[in-house]
Design a protein around this motif. Structure first.
Motif, PDB file in Angstrom:
ATOM      1  N   ASP A   9       0.806  -1.216   0.000  1.00 22.59           N
ATOM      2  CA  ASP A   9       0.000   0.000   0.000  1.00 22.59           C
ATOM      3  C   ASP A   9       0.843   1.272   0.000  1.00 22.59           C
ATOM      4  OD1 ASP A   9       0.907  -0.328   2.586  1.00 22.59           O
ATOM      5  OD2 ASP A   9      -0.933   0.401   3.524  1.00 22.59           O
ATOM      6  N   GLN A  10       2.157   1.137   0.130  1.00 24.21           N
ATOM      7  CA  GLN A  10       3.032   2.303   0.123  1.00 24.21           C
ATOM      8  C   GLN A  10       3.687   2.458  -1.248  1.00 24.21           C
ATOM      9  OE1 GLN A  10       5.646   2.744   3.563  1.00 24.21           O
ATOM     10  NE2 GLN A  10       4.493   1.132   4.610  1.00 24.21           N
ATOM     11  N   VAL A  29       9.150  -6.111 -13.668  1.00 29.62           N
ATOM     12  CA  VAL A  29       7.945  -5.902 -12.861  1.00 29.62           C
ATOM     13  C   VAL A  29       6.778  -5.718 -13.815  1.00 29.62           C
ATOM     14  CG1 VAL A  29       6.793  -4.411 -11.191  1.00 29.62           C
ATOM     15  CG2 VAL A  29       9.239  -4.888 -10.958  1.00 29.62           C
ATOM     16  N   VAL A  30       5.771  -6.588 -13.680  1.00 26.40           N
ATOM     17  CA  VAL A  30       4.647  -6.565 -14.620  1.00 26.40           C
ATOM     18  C   VAL A  30       3.420  -5.844 -14.067  1.00 26.40           C
ATOM     19  CG1 VAL A  30       5.386  -8.658 -15.791  1.00 26.40           C
ATOM     20  CG2 VAL A  30       3.855  -8.823 -13.810  1.00 26.40           C
ATOM     21  N   GLY A  31       3.468  -5.432 -12.787  1.00 23.55           N
ATOM     22  CA  GLY A  31       2.328  -4.725 -12.239  1.00 23.55           C
ATOM     23  C   GLY A  31       2.509  -4.380 -10.785  1.00 23.55           C
ATOM     24  N   GLU A  32       1.673  -3.457 -10.297  1.00 30.27           N
ATOM     25  CA  GLU A  32       1.699  -3.033  -8.906  1.00 30.27           C
ATOM     26  C   GLU A  32       0.278  -2.987  -8.363  1.00 30.27           C
ATOM     27  OE1 GLU A  32       3.784   0.598  -8.179  1.00 30.27           O
ATOM     28  OE2 GLU A  32       5.306   0.201  -9.722  1.00 30.27           O
ATOM     29  N   ALA A  33       0.117  -3.405  -7.118  1.00 27.80           N
ATOM     30  CA  ALA A  33      -1.189  -3.363  -6.456  1.00 27.80           C
ATOM     31  C   ALA A  33      -1.039  -2.669  -5.113  1.00 27.80           C
ATOM     32  CB  ALA A  33      -1.728  -4.779  -6.255  1.00 27.80           C
ATOM     33  N   ALA A  34      -2.027  -1.828  -4.779  1.00 24.79           N
ATOM     34  CA  ALA A  34      -1.993  -1.104  -3.517  1.00 24.79           C
ATOM     35  C   ALA A  34      -2.954  -1.690  -2.489  1.00 24.79           C
ATOM     36  CB  ALA A  34      -2.319   0.374  -3.754  1.00 24.79           C
ATOM     37  N   THR A  35      -3.796  -2.632  -2.907  1.00 23.26           N
ATOM     38  CA  THR A  35      -4.748  -3.274  -1.990  1.00 23.26           C
ATOM     39  C   THR A  35      -4.720  -4.787  -2.209  1.00 23.26           C
ATOM     40  OG1 THR A  35      -6.642  -3.257  -3.515  1.00 23.26           O
ATOM     41  CG2 THR A  35      -6.256  -1.252  -2.194  1.00 23.26           C
ATOM     42  N   GLY A  36      -5.249  -5.512  -1.231  1.00 19.96           N
ATOM     43  CA  GLY A  36      -5.302  -6.955  -1.358  1.00 19.96           C
ATOM     44  C   GLY A  36      -6.175  -7.412  -2.502  1.00 19.96           C
ATOM     45  N   ASP A  37      -7.300  -6.748  -2.685  1.00 22.16           N
ATOM     46  CA  ASP A  37      -8.207  -7.117  -3.775  1.00 22.16           C
ATOM     47  C   ASP A  37      -7.544  -6.916  -5.136  1.00 22.16           C
ATOM     48  OD1 ASP A  37     -10.307  -7.872  -2.108  1.00 22.16           O
ATOM     49  OD2 ASP A  37     -11.101  -5.831  -1.999  1.00 22.16           O
ATOM     50  N   GLY A  59      -8.433  -3.018   3.327  1.00 22.55           N
ATOM     51  CA  GLY A  59      -9.409  -4.028   2.937  1.00 22.55           C
ATOM     52  C   GLY A  59      -8.862  -5.423   3.139  1.00 22.55           C
ATOM     53  N   THR A  60      -8.791  -6.177   2.074  1.00 22.54           N
ATOM     54  CA  THR A  60      -8.242  -7.527   2.128  1.00 22.54           C
ATOM     55  C   THR A  60      -6.749  -7.463   2.408  1.00 22.54           C
ATOM     56  OG1 THR A  60      -9.883  -8.315   0.532  1.00 22.54           O
ATOM     57  CG2 THR A  60      -7.916  -9.666   0.823  1.00 22.54           C
ATOM     58  N   ASP A  61      -6.300  -8.120   3.489  1.00 20.20           N
ATOM     59  CA  ASP A  61      -4.868  -8.051   3.803  1.00 20.20           C
ATOM     60  C   ASP A  61      -4.088  -9.062   2.969  1.00 20.20           C
ATOM     61  OD1 ASP A  61      -5.101 -10.582   4.989  1.00 20.20           O
ATOM     62  OD2 ASP A  61      -5.220  -9.786   7.022  1.00 20.20           O
ATOM     63  N   GLY A  62      -2.768  -9.023   3.125  1.00 21.60           N
ATOM     64  CA  GLY A  62      -1.913  -9.874   2.315  1.00 21.60           C
ATOM     65  C   GLY A  62      -2.096 -11.356   2.564  1.00 21.60           C
ATOM     66  N   LEU A  63      -2.458 -11.732   3.784  1.00 23.16           N
ATOM     67  CA  LEU A  63      -2.649 -13.145   4.092  1.00 23.16           C
ATOM     68  C   LEU A  63      -3.873 -13.703   3.364  1.00 23.16           C
ATOM     69  CD1 LEU A  63      -1.868 -13.179   7.916  1.00 23.16           C
ATOM     70  CD2 LEU A  63      -0.332 -13.622   5.996  1.00 23.16           C
ATOM     71  N   GLU A  64      -4.968 -12.957   3.415  1.00 24.33           N
ATOM     72  CA  GLU A  64      -6.181 -13.412   2.729  1.00 24.33           C
ATOM     73  C   GLU A  64      -5.974 -13.389   1.215  1.00 24.33           C
ATOM     74  OE1 GLU A  64      -9.809 -14.911   1.819  1.00 24.33           O
ATOM     75  OE2 GLU A  64      -8.761 -14.896   3.750  1.00 24.33           O
ATOM     76  N   ALA A  65      -5.273 -12.367   0.729  1.00 27.67           N
ATOM     77  CA  ALA A  65      -4.987 -12.301  -0.701  1.00 27.67           C
ATOM     78  C   ALA A  65      -4.152 -13.507  -1.131  1.00 27.67           C
ATOM     79  CB  ALA A  65      -4.242 -11.010  -1.036  1.00 27.67           C
TER      80      ALA A  65
END
Length: 221
Positions: A9-10, A29-37, A59-65
């Motif tokens: 998220d940073q 690097v093929v992509g970046e995500a700021a949230t778990g979803d 929202g969805t944390d890294g463990l659930e993701a």
């Protein structure tokens, strides 16, 4: 070429990781995500070789993701490395059970980050004595009463020996030297142990070994 997806998220962290990894000839690097979803969606879209996953995200944390990605058959080749800090020890065993292949700390040295990506891309677990084994040993104290899998009884004596060495953080080459075996023989034993214990990778074998009492915190060669 090793495809890497970043989930944190940073923006500053993502930017730093991207700059470091994109500078390597064999990594992109093929992509970046700021949230778990977003991490889940992008993982299933790009199917990267390696995913660097932060634990704490909106929202969805890294463990659930991680659980969602691992549960999708399309992502069988995605190796997730959880990015954590020593203050997040309580998440280690849970993340491994969720399917994480290893761990990095956010202040890891640049060369170690690049090496970790290459190790994960090969399908090996990040079980370095200075990071993951230290965390797992501490978490093992909280999981020591968990029942050992019945499948442990199906392991041969040699397979148990190999499992113990994996849990101590040794590579296949190091295990071969320790047990006076060829590296190809060690690879075969590790593969059989993974199959018998229904483990996704070596990281999960470490948790099994600690929970079964085959290895205890502080044990070393």
């Amino acid at each position: 070429m090793i495809d890497v997806l970043l989930a944190d998220d940073q923006a500053l962290v993502r930017g730093g990781f991207r700059a470091l990894l994109d500078a390597e000839d064999d990594v992109r690097v093929v992509g970046e995500a700021a949230t778990g979803d977003d991490a889940v969606a992008l993982a299933l879209q790009h199917l990267p070789d390696v995913m660097l996953m932060d634990v704490r995200m909106p929202g969805t944390d890294g463990l659930e993701a991680t659980r969602r990605i691992v549960a999708d058959p399309r992502a069988a080749g995605v190796h997730i490395v959880v990015v954590t800090t020593f203050e997040l020890d309580e998440y280690v065993a849970e993340a491994i059970r969720a399917g994480a292949s290893g761990f990095l700390v956010k202040d890891t040295e640049p060369a170690d980050l690049v090496r970790a990506v290459r190790v994960a891309a090969r399908g090996d677990a990040l079980l370095s004595p200075t990071v993951t084994r230290r965390l797992l040993a501490r978490v093992a104290l909280a999981t020591r009463d968990v029942a050992a899998p019945a499948a442990l009884a199906d392991l041969t004596p040699r397979e148990r020996e190999v499992l113990v060495e994996v849990a101590r953080g040794l590579s296949n080459d190091e295990i071969a030297r320790a047990l006076y075996l060829s590296e190809s023989t060690v690879k075969t034993h590790v593969s059989r142990v993974l199959t018998k214990l229904d483990a996704r990778d070596r990281a999960q074998l470490v948790v099994v070994a600690y929970e079964a009492g085959l290895v205890r915190p502080g044990w070393a060669r």
